[in-house]
Design an enzyme around this catalytic site. Structure first.
Site, PDB file in Angstrom:
ATOM      1  N   GLN A 141      85.095  99.820  15.054  1.00 45.09           N
ATOM      2  CA  GLN A 141      85.598  99.316  16.331  1.00 45.09           C
ATOM      3  C   GLN A 141      85.139 100.224  17.477  1.00 45.09           C
ATOM      4  O   GLN A 141      84.761  99.757  18.549  1.00 45.09           O
ATOM      5  CB  GLN A 141      87.127  99.227  16.289  1.00 45.09           C
ATOM      6  CG  GLN A 141      87.748  98.565  17.511  1.00 45.09           C
ATOM      7  CD  GLN A 141      87.446  97.078  17.604  1.00 45.09           C
ATOM      8  OE1 GLN A 141      87.154  96.424  16.602  1.00 45.09           O
ATOM      9  NE2 GLN A 141      87.484  96.545  18.799  1.00 45.09           N
ATOM     10  N   VAL A 171      86.293  94.094  24.758  1.00 46.88           N
ATOM     11  CA  VAL A 171      86.409  94.639  23.397  1.00 46.88           C
ATOM     12  C   VAL A 171      87.760  95.338  23.279  1.00 46.88           C
ATOM     13  O   VAL A 171      88.170  96.052  24.194  1.00 46.88           O
ATOM     14  CB  VAL A 171      85.279  95.676  23.141  1.00 46.88           C
ATOM     15  CG1 VAL A 171      85.409  96.283  21.756  1.00 46.88           C
ATOM     16  CG2 VAL A 171      83.918  95.025  23.323  1.00 46.88           C
ATOM     17  N   GLU A 231      89.584  82.928  22.650  1.00 44.88           N
ATOM     18  CA  GLU A 231      88.584  83.169  21.603  1.00 44.88           C
ATOM     19  C   GLU A 231      88.768  82.114  20.524  1.00 44.88           C
ATOM     20  O   GLU A 231      89.577  82.291  19.606  1.00 44.88           O
ATOM     21  CB  GLU A 231      88.759  84.570  20.989  1.00 44.88           C
ATOM     22  CG  GLU A 231      88.319  85.707  21.887  1.00 44.88           C
ATOM     23  CD  GLU A 231      88.207  87.052  21.159  1.00 44.88           C
ATOM     24  OE1 GLU A 231      88.529  87.106  19.953  1.00 44.88           O
ATOM     25  OE2 GLU A 231      87.799  88.027  21.793  1.00 44.88           O
ATOM     26  N   HIS A 234      88.607  83.371  16.736  1.00 48.95           N
ATOM     27  CA  HIS A 234      89.426  84.452  16.168  1.00 48.95           C
ATOM     28  C   HIS A 234      90.739  83.898  15.614  1.00 48.95           C
ATOM     29  O   HIS A 234      91.588  83.416  16.360  1.00 48.95           O
ATOM     30  CB  HIS A 234      89.691  85.508  17.243  1.00 48.95           C
ATOM     31  CG  HIS A 234      90.476  86.711  16.757  1.00 48.95           C
ATOM     32  ND1 HIS A 234      89.915  87.957  16.576  1.00 48.95           N
ATOM     33  CD2 HIS A 234      91.782  86.842  16.402  1.00 48.95           C
ATOM     34  CE1 HIS A 234      90.844  88.802  16.152  1.00 48.95           C
ATOM     35  NE2 HIS A 234      91.993  88.148  16.038  1.00 48.95           N
TER      36      HIS A 234
HETATM   37 ZN   LIG Z   1      87.968  88.656  16.399  1.00 56.66          ZN
END
Ligand SMILES: [Zn+2]
Length: 258
Positions: A141, A171, A231, A234
């Protein structure tokens, strides 16, 4: 006359009681020294912790996203943990047992059976989905964050500070990403470069993922609640019961947990 009932005198002429108080004086001095030693020890320890913590931040080890409070975690409701930009992964969160998928991505083994069932159902409907991101380590990450900052600095001419701020809107700050839990997946069409193929995957998931215990984690128009823009790829495992309610009521995991 009166001298005979007073305390006996020592050779130096002081009252004998002073011998005891000298011992007390020494004891008091020792206690003072010990106290000073303890204070010095605490100060050195605090300094050491401070330095290690600072170095840890610079080297990206130790407590993650230190300014962010820890998420509440209960092993009995592991599937409902809320990790977001305001609640980082708790220090006592156990490292997940992982299951590796055919393409090398990994997920928490507890969500694997339902994920497999969901993908089987999708494939039966003529869609070829792929988990393009599953479990990520803290370091992975951090790498994503670093390379995003790098791109902003080098290709968009931002200052390092501007780039860091911009990257954090895109992010998840390391320690606050659901991918580090192993309970979240990004799903896209296999090898898809066309938007249409991905859209078919997203549409199918939006309609059916709840049946397998997965929710659209960052719905459109909810980024003030989730901290993340829409998103469609996701998905987050929360279990069948929560997923049904969250889907039926059109709420986020944050709202469900309130
Ligand atoms: Zn994701």
């Amino acid at each position: 006359m009166s001298a005979s009932i007073s305390r006996p005198l020592q050779a130096d002429g002081r009252a004998a009681g002073h011998v005891r108080s000298f011992a007390e004086f020494r004891r008091a001095r020792m206690i003072r020294s010990l106290r000073r030693l303890a204070v010095a020890f605490v100060a050195v320890a605090a300094l050491a912790v401070g330095v290690l913590f600072g170095l840890g931040r610079i080297a990206h080890i130790g407590p993650f996203a230190p300014g962010v409070p820890q998420a509440a975690y209960d092993a009995r409701s592991w599937n409902l943990i809320v990790v977001n930009r305001w609640h980082r992964i708790p220090d006592d969160y156990p490292a997940p047992q992982l299951t590796k998928l055919a393409n090398g991505q990994q997920v928490d083994s507890r969500i694997y059976p339902e994920l497999q069932r969901m993908f089987d159902a999708m494939r039966a409907d003529g869609i070829s989905p792929e988990v393009t991101a599953g479990y990520r380590t803290h370091d992975e990450q951090q790498q994503i964050m670093d390379s995003t900052v790098f791109q902003y600095v080098n290709h968009q001419g931002m200052s390092e500070k501007e780039a860091a701020a911009a990257a954090e809107t895109k992010v998840a700050v390391p320690g606050t990403s659901e991918h580090e839990l192993g309970l979240a997946i990004d799903v896209n069409a296999v090898g898809a470069s066309e938007a249409d193929a991905n859209q078919r995957v997203y549409d199918w998931l939006a309609a059916n993922a709840w049946r397998y215990g997965f929710i659209l984690r960052y719905p459109d128009g909810k980024n003030d609640v989730t901290g993340v823009l829409f998103e469609p790829w996701h998905y987050r495992y929360v279990g069948a019961e929560a997923a049904r309610t969250i889907h039926d009521e059109g709420v986020t995991l944050e709202e469900y947990q309130r």
